[in-house]
Scaffold this active site. Sequence first.
Site, PDB file in Angstrom:
ATOM      1  N   ARG A 172       0.905  -0.934  -0.231  1.00 19.00           N
ATOM      2  CA  ARG A 172       0.364  -0.081   0.383  1.00 19.00           C
ATOM      3  C   ARG A 172       0.812   1.300  -0.180  1.00 19.00           C
ATOM      4  O   ARG A 172       0.548   2.578   0.961  1.00 19.00           O
ATOM      5  CB  ARG A 172      -0.547  -0.233   1.133  1.00 19.00           C
ATOM      6  CG  ARG A 172      -1.648  -1.135   1.394  1.00 19.00           C
ATOM      7  CD  ARG A 172      -2.544  -1.458   0.070  1.00 19.00           C
ATOM      8  NE  ARG A 172      -3.740  -2.056   0.502  1.00 19.00           N
ATOM      9  CZ  ARG A 172      -3.884  -3.284   0.027  1.00 19.00           C
ATOM     10  NH1 ARG A 172      -2.421  -3.646  -0.965  1.00 19.00           N
ATOM     11  NH2 ARG A 172      -4.732  -4.302  -0.009  1.00 19.00           N
ATOM     12  N   SER A 242     -10.698   0.311   3.226  1.00 16.01           N
ATOM     13  CA  SER A 242      -9.774   0.139   4.867  1.00 16.01           C
ATOM     14  C   SER A 242      -9.642   1.646   4.997  1.00 16.01           C
ATOM     15  O   SER A 242      -8.803   2.111   3.597  1.00 16.01           O
ATOM     16  CB  SER A 242      -9.038  -1.027   4.248  1.00 16.01           C
ATOM     17  OG  SER A 242      -9.536  -1.631   3.873  1.00 16.01           O
ATOM     18  N   GLU A 337      -4.717   4.410   5.870  1.00 20.83           N
ATOM     19  CA  GLU A 337      -4.531   4.019   4.361  1.00 20.83           C
ATOM     20  C   GLU A 337      -5.090   4.939   4.368  1.00 20.83           C
ATOM     21  O   GLU A 337      -3.825   5.119   3.086  1.00 20.83           O
ATOM     22  CB  GLU A 337      -5.518   2.499   4.401  1.00 20.83           C
ATOM     23  CG  GLU A 337      -4.527   2.747   2.613  1.00 20.83           C
ATOM     24  CD  GLU A 337      -5.525   0.984   2.508  1.00 20.83           C
ATOM     25  OE1 GLU A 337      -5.557   0.368   3.152  1.00 20.83           O
ATOM     26  OE2 GLU A 337      -6.178   1.721   1.342  1.00 20.83           O
TER      27      GLU A 337
END
Length: 350
Positions: A172, A242, A337
Amino acid sequence: MTSPDSIDQLIQKSISLKAFNTFRFDYEAEYFAIADNLDSLRALLLWGKENDQIVTVIGSGSNLLISGHVSGLVIINRLMGINADTSNSENVTLRVAAGEEWHKLVEYTVYQNWYGIENLALIPGTAGAAPVQNIGAYGVEVKDVLSKVQVIDKQTADVFWIPAEDCGFAYRNSHFKGKWKDNLIITAIELKLKKQAELELSYGGLHSQLKGEATLKSVFELVCEVRESKLPSPAKIANAGSFFKNPIVSQEKHTSLKEQFPELVSFAHGEQYKLAAGWLIDQAGWKGKEYLGVGVYPKQALVLVNYSESSANALLALEEKVKHAVFEKYGVELEREPVELPIPSLRQGD
Ligand SMILES: Cc1cc2nc3c(=O)[nH]c(=O)nc-3n(C[C@H](O)[C@H](O)[C@H](O)COP(=O)(O)OP(=O)(O)OC[C@H]3O[C@@H](n4cnc5c(N)ncnc54)[C@H](O)[C@@H]3O)c2cc1C
């Protein structure tokens, strides 16, 4: 070329970003424009530079946490176009403009019988944002199929390609989220997909859930089905997927957690371990809880949702509560995130 008159027509003042972020928070962009070709993007960047304005690019706003009015110029990326080179017997080279919708691209490749991104079905957002956090799902990350990324320099408006191996891809993460975030905008990506069957079924129970034969189409359909059953569609419930990354911990930390909590859900990640953040949040008692118009999604604790709020205040407070609860119980720090806007460091010329 875009003339000075037409650039003024492209730019609007004080525009709500509610329709441009999937949390649907209602903050304004000081200046706002949609770029649907490279010439206008270039002209907008030069306008930003001449007028000493911060320039921020948004794709579909599905990985954004807008928490205040955004000063400077917000550009919505709508650069379109897909070009496929099928001349090689084994691979297909796809050049995709950054404003193309990611899921539509996945769908197109599946129906063409090209392998490589079927596990990344139904991830909202644009193709140009895919490398920013190196999108991933079901054991595949975009870096696995990406050969290069075309960018435009915000200061000089020069356009050039960067090989994928130089982009600092990690879980990520990439340089586009780090050291390049103030300087470069992605204008296109190049993917290499396979003509021969090669499926990744080892993650998220894909193998066991497949009913019939494992084909490109059946895997694509299964991924869509599983995601639809677990994740809230931003069209129905405002969310950014998320909200927390799965924390990565050392072997020692993992061993001590496993002793205390034998049910701990974790995966080997090189020499370290990745913990399932959704499980930690669930066990800390937050799954399905509502708080001041926002909440933790009942079917997936990793997702924070906005039921009714137009400001980000309640969500930021909920984030703190969830992080605190997980830290108290497991001594593990959760990391957010989505990218927060406005980012003060984006001011041009600073
Ligand atoms: C329901 C749901 C499920 C999701 N599932 C997943 C998942 O499984 N895996 C996963 O990895 N992500 C997932 N996401 C997150 C999100 O879909 C991805 O991060 C997606 O790539 C974001 O694309 P976007 O166009 O909406 O980017 P935006 O939200 O518009 O932007 C995100 C960041 O990228 C920057 N950016 C955008 N476009 C460009 C560009 N062209 N050049 C440079 N910087 C740019 C923005 O400035 C911002 O900092 C999910 C989100 C939702 C809502």
